[in-house]
Design a protein around this motif. Structure first.
Motif, PDB file in Angstrom:
ATOM      1  N   PRO A  50      46.930   1.140  12.090  1.00 17.70           N
ATOM      2  CA  PRO A  50      47.139   1.250  13.599  1.00 17.70           C
ATOM      3  C   PRO A  50      47.232   2.702  13.963  1.00 17.70           C
ATOM      4  CG  PRO A  50      49.134   0.582  12.413  1.00 17.70           C
ATOM      5  CD  PRO A  50      48.147   0.597  11.405  1.00 17.70           C
ATOM      6  N   ILE A  51      47.048   3.026  15.225  1.00 14.95           N
ATOM      7  CA  ILE A  51      47.187   4.329  15.497  1.00 14.95           C
ATOM      8  C   ILE A  51      48.355   4.389  16.570  1.00 14.95           C
ATOM      9  CG2 ILE A  51      45.021   5.279  15.026  1.00 14.95           C
ATOM     10  CD1 ILE A  51      44.372   5.042  18.014  1.00 14.95           C
ATOM     11  N   ILE A  52      48.890   3.265  17.056  1.00 11.81           N
ATOM     12  CA  ILE A  52      49.814   3.330  18.049  1.00 11.81           C
ATOM     13  C   ILE A  52      50.918   2.178  17.878  1.00 11.81           C
ATOM     14  CG2 ILE A  52      48.665   4.088  20.186  1.00 11.81           C
ATOM     15  CD1 ILE A  52      48.483   1.327  21.169  1.00 11.81           C
ATOM     16  N   GLY A  53      51.961   2.351  18.044  1.00  7.14           N
ATOM     17  CA  GLY A  53      53.202   1.127  17.671  1.00  7.14           C
ATOM     18  C   GLY A  53      54.523   1.597  18.555  1.00  7.14           C
ATOM     19  N   PRO A  54      55.346   0.498  18.381  1.00  5.35           N
ATOM     20  CA  PRO A  54      56.612   0.685  19.263  1.00  5.35           C
ATOM     21  C   PRO A  54      57.365   1.943  18.564  1.00  5.35           C
ATOM     22  CG  PRO A  54      56.767  -1.328  17.921  1.00  5.35           C
ATOM     23  CD  PRO A  54      55.131  -0.830  17.919  1.00  5.35           C
ATOM     24  N   VAL A  55      57.309   2.002  17.249  1.00  4.52           N
ATOM     25  CA  VAL A  55      57.910   3.064  16.524  1.00  4.52           C
ATOM     26  C   VAL A  55      57.079   3.727  15.492  1.00  4.52           C
ATOM     27  CG1 VAL A  55      60.420   2.058  16.714  1.00  4.52           C
ATOM     28  CG2 VAL A  55      58.943   1.406  14.916  1.00  4.52           C
ATOM     29  N   THR A  56      57.282   4.783  14.895  1.00  6.09           N
ATOM     30  CA  THR A  56      56.612   5.397  13.910  1.00  6.09           C
ATOM     31  C   THR A  56      57.449   6.069  12.869  1.00  6.09           C
ATOM     32  OG1 THR A  56      54.852   6.965  13.423  1.00  6.09           O
ATOM     33  CG2 THR A  56      56.126   7.547  15.092  1.00  6.09           C
ATOM     34  N   ASP A  57      56.949   6.674  12.036  1.00  9.11           N
ATOM     35  CA  ASP A  57      57.763   7.326  10.979  1.00  9.11           C
ATOM     36  C   ASP A  57      58.886   8.393  11.427  1.00  9.11           C
ATOM     37  OD1 ASP A  57      58.980   8.719   8.535  1.00  9.11           O
ATOM     38  OD2 ASP A  57      57.122   9.489   8.142  1.00  9.11           O
ATOM     39  N   PRO A  58      60.241   8.261  11.228  1.00  6.89           N
ATOM     40  CA  PRO A  58      60.997   9.031  12.030  1.00  6.89           C
ATOM     41  C   PRO A  58      61.449  10.228  10.951  1.00  6.89           C
ATOM     42  CG  PRO A  58      62.216   7.436  10.912  1.00  6.89           C
ATOM     43  CD  PRO A  58      61.069   7.075  10.768  1.00  6.89           C
ATOM     44  N   GLY A  59      60.788  10.318   9.739  1.00  4.15           N
ATOM     45  CA  GLY A  59      60.934  11.280   8.795  1.00  4.15           C
ATOM     46  C   GLY A  59      60.237  12.333   8.812  1.00  4.15           C
ATOM     47  N   ALA A  60      59.159  12.610   9.699  1.00  6.25           N
ATOM     48  CA  ALA A  60      58.392  13.791   9.590  1.00  6.25           C
ATOM     49  C   ALA A  60      59.279  15.210   9.966  1.00  6.25           C
ATOM     50  CB  ALA A  60      57.475  13.511  10.776  1.00  6.25           C
ATOM     51  N   ARG A  61      59.645  16.220   9.254  1.00 12.43           N
ATOM     52  CA  ARG A  61      60.576  17.023   9.488  1.00 12.43           C
ATOM     53  C   ARG A  61      60.269  18.057  10.605  1.00 12.43           C
ATOM     54  NH1 ARG A  61      60.488  20.829   3.927  1.00 12.43           N
ATOM     55  NH2 ARG A  61      58.181  21.007   3.501  1.00 12.43           N
ATOM     56  N   GLY A  62      61.120  17.950  11.700  1.00 11.03           N
ATOM     57  CA  GLY A  62      60.845  18.912  12.752  1.00 11.03           C
ATOM     58  C   GLY A  62      59.829  18.711  13.510  1.00 11.03           C
ATOM     59  N   ALA A  63      59.005  17.712  13.347  1.00  9.29           N
ATOM     60  CA  ALA A  63      58.019  17.411  14.261  1.00  9.29           C
ATOM     61  C   ALA A  63      58.246  16.481  15.473  1.00  9.29           C
ATOM     62  CB  ALA A  63      56.887  16.771  13.406  1.00  9.29           C
ATOM     63  N   LYS A  64      57.698  16.542  16.561  1.00 10.52           N
ATOM     64  CA  LYS A  64      58.196  15.881  17.620  1.00 10.52           C
ATOM     65  C   LYS A  64      56.898  14.476  17.851  1.00 10.52           C
ATOM     66  CE  LYS A  64      60.280  19.127  20.498  1.00 10.52           C
ATOM     67  NZ  LYS A  64      60.232  19.876  21.928  1.00 10.52           N
ATOM     68  N   GLN A  65      57.317  13.489  18.255  1.00 13.70           N
ATOM     69  CA  GLN A  65      56.493  12.204  18.403  1.00 13.70           C
ATOM     70  C   GLN A  65      55.912  12.321  19.743  1.00 13.70           C
ATOM     71  OE1 GLN A  65      58.995   8.843  17.450  1.00 13.70           O
ATOM     72  NE2 GLN A  65      59.389   9.612  15.516  1.00 13.70           N
ATOM     73  N   VAL A  66      54.777  11.784  19.801  1.00 19.10           N
ATOM     74  CA  VAL A  66      54.123  11.514  21.190  1.00 19.10           C
ATOM     75  C   VAL A  66      54.254  10.234  21.637  1.00 19.10           C
ATOM     76  CG1 VAL A  66      51.844  11.722  22.336  1.00 19.10           C
ATOM     77  CG2 VAL A  66      52.266  13.452  20.427  1.00 19.10           C
ATOM     78  N   ASP A  67      54.710   9.802  22.823  1.00 16.95           N
ATOM     79  CA  ASP A  67      54.861   8.787  23.521  1.00 16.95           C
ATOM     80  C   ASP A  67      53.579   8.650  24.313  1.00 16.95           C
ATOM     81  OD1 ASP A  67      57.473   8.745  22.587  1.00 16.95           O
ATOM     82  OD2 ASP A  67      58.375   9.276  24.300  1.00 16.95           O
ATOM     83  N   ILE A  68      53.275   7.144  24.569  1.00 16.44           N
ATOM     84  CA  ILE A  68      52.297   6.679  25.480  1.00 16.44           C
ATOM     85  C   ILE A  68      52.846   5.576  26.193  1.00 16.44           C
ATOM     86  CG2 ILE A  68      50.395   7.576  23.908  1.00 16.44           C
ATOM     87  CD1 ILE A  68      49.913   4.683  23.387  1.00 16.44           C
ATOM     88  N   ASP A  69      52.274   5.372  27.644  1.00 15.36           N
ATOM     89  CA  ASP A  69      52.543   4.190  28.136  1.00 15.36           C
ATOM     90  C   ASP A  69      51.610   2.758  27.808  1.00 15.36           C
ATOM     91  OD1 ASP A  69      53.008   2.277  30.157  1.00 15.36           O
ATOM     92  OD2 ASP A  69      52.693   3.673  31.749  1.00 15.36           O
ATOM     93  N   TYR A  70      52.316   1.916  27.297  1.00 16.65           N
ATOM     94  CA  TYR A  70      51.538   0.884  26.900  1.00 16.65           C
ATOM     95  C   TYR A  70      51.880  -0.219  27.684  1.00 16.65           C
ATOM     96  CZ  TYR A  70      49.400  -2.639  23.516  1.00 16.65           C
ATOM     97  OH  TYR A  70      48.875  -3.792  22.865  1.00 16.65           O
ATOM     98  N   TYR A  71      51.083  -0.507  28.566  1.00 17.50           N
ATOM     99  CA  TYR A  71      51.489  -1.557  29.730  1.00 17.50           C
ATOM    100  C   TYR A  71      52.925  -1.839  30.144  1.00 17.50           C
ATOM    101  CZ  TYR A  71      46.778  -2.825  27.948  1.00 17.50           C
ATOM    102  OH  TYR A  71      45.496  -3.067  27.724  1.00 17.50           O
ATOM    103  N   GLY A  72      53.581  -0.335  30.497  1.00 17.39           N
ATOM    104  CA  GLY A  72      54.869  -0.444  30.973  1.00 17.39           C
ATOM    105  C   GLY A  72      55.779  -0.192  29.914  1.00 17.39           C
ATOM    106  N   HIS A  73      55.327  -0.241  28.631  1.00 20.72           N
ATOM    107  CA  HIS A  73      56.372   0.068  27.395  1.00 20.72           C
ATOM    108  C   HIS A  73      56.113   1.269  26.756  1.00 20.72           C
ATOM    109  CE1 HIS A  73      57.881  -4.152  27.492  1.00 20.72           C
ATOM    110  NE2 HIS A  73      56.534  -4.629  27.892  1.00 20.72           N
ATOM    111  N   ARG A  74      57.048   1.915  26.120  1.00 28.93           N
ATOM    112  CA  ARG A  74      56.829   2.991  25.575  1.00 28.93           C
ATOM    113  C   ARG A  74      56.779   2.810  24.248  1.00 28.93           C
ATOM    114  NH1 ARG A  74      61.524   7.834  25.446  1.00 28.93           N
ATOM    115  NH2 ARG A  74      62.515   6.410  23.829  1.00 28.93           N
TER     116      ARG A  74
END
Length: 330
Positions: A50-74
């Motif tokens: 998958p390339i999108i999901g409700p959560v992703t890996d929180p362990g990527a040091r120092g990097a910010k995650q990218v949010d998208i609007d998925y039918y009204g859900h983040r």
């Protein structure tokens, strides 16, 4: 390897028509072909990640995650498919992905020559596997891929003016293994003020990589330095059963992996310890509560590996459409 002579990618036409770019991308194709051949022969099944999901890996040091609007859900763009790798073992005992990832790396990484905001990762996971199993696969995969490229990309390596002796050094083995604590001590002896209870920082990583002549593993990182999914060593509390594979010549970390935590209650505790809200991981924790297989695995940066194979100055040279942190690119 020399210092980069070009600090940023040229415009797309110049980049894509460059003989060096074509050679680098051909080497990359040979590598991916070899990796798939090796893993398939080892009994792994390739899945589409998958390339999108409700959560992703929180362990990527120092990097910010990218949010998208998925039918009204983040939802999130994937920074790593680690959680999905564990889930996929419900279907197969051995799996791998070649996955696109997006990490908005800190701006200071733009000058490390090792970071991209968009990259691809070869992810591998083994049901009921140990850290040592994952390290064994990582080492044998490396040697198989390098040997394949040496045999099947000779013209491209010549165009890139690759030092073949450095590549051949990778084929000798076994790779050394050093504990995180020993690596910290080594860096301090070399005059680098490496913190004791954190990941090896980028400068430290480059220092020890530049001093090496062959790949080596760093193992046993301290608890708190990595994500909640790296399992803790029950015989050595406070130490994680994980590893990095460091390549020589200043190319740095090439793979990162671990034995995974799969116990539901332990995952809850580890999430809270690392500041994560378990409610965000409902789908994953539901699987863990009902039973996830213990496992081990690793991720390998495709562009970074290509950079090493081709002896490239910077990782952007291993991407057809490179995106350096902070720079606007198509």
């Amino acid at each position: 390897m020399t210092e980069p002579t070009v600090s940023a990618p040229p415009l797309p036409r110049a980049h894509l028509t460059s003989k060096r770019t074509v050679a680098a991308l051909t080497v990359q194709a040979r590598f991916l072909s070899a990796a798939r051949e090796f893993l398939t022969a080892e009994g792994f099944t390739e899945l589409l990640p998958p390339i999108i999901g409700p959560v992703t890996d929180p362990g990527a040091r120092g990097a910010k995650q990218v949010d998208i609007d998925y039918y009204g859900h983040r939802y999130k763009l994937m920074t790593s498919g680690i959680l999905y790798k564990q889930a996929s073992l419900l279907a197969f005992d051995k799996i791998f992905h070649v996955a696109p990832n997006v990490r908005l790396e800190p701006l200071e990484t733009a000058v490390t020559h090792r970071h991209l905001a968009e990259f691809h990762q070869l992810d591998v996971e083994i049901a009921n596997g140990s850290r040592e199993d994952a390290m064994d696969v990582a080492e044998r995969l490396t040697k198989y891929a390098v040997e394949h490229v040496l045999s099947n990309a000779q013209r491209e390596l010549e165009i890139l003016d690759r030092d073949l002796e450095q590549l051949k050094q990778v084929l000798a083995g076994p790779y050394d293994r050093r504990r995180h604590s020993a690596t910290v001590a080594q860096l301090r002896d070399l005059g680098h003020d490496q913190r004791e209870h954190t990941e090896i920082d980028w400068q430290g990583e480059e220092i020890i990589s530049a001093a090496a002549t062959r790949p080596f593993f760093i193992t046993d990182y301290p608890k708190g330095s990595r994500g909640f999914y790296d399992s803790e060593n029950p015989d050595e509390p406070g130490t994680l059963r994980n590893f990095d594979l460091i390549f020589p010549g200043g190319f740095g970390e090439m793979m990162s992996g671990s034995a995974r935590e799969s116990d539901y209650r332990t995952l809850l505790t580890r999430m809270r310890e690392t500041g994560e809200n378990p409610a965000k991981y409902e789908w994953y924790l539901t699987l863990a509560r009902d039973g996830l297989s213990p496992s081990a695995g690793f991720g390998l940066g495709v562009e970074r590996f290509t950079r090493f194979l081709g002896g490239l100055d910077a990782v952007w040279q291993a991407s057809a459409y490179p995106k350096i942190p902070g720079e606007l690119r198509p």
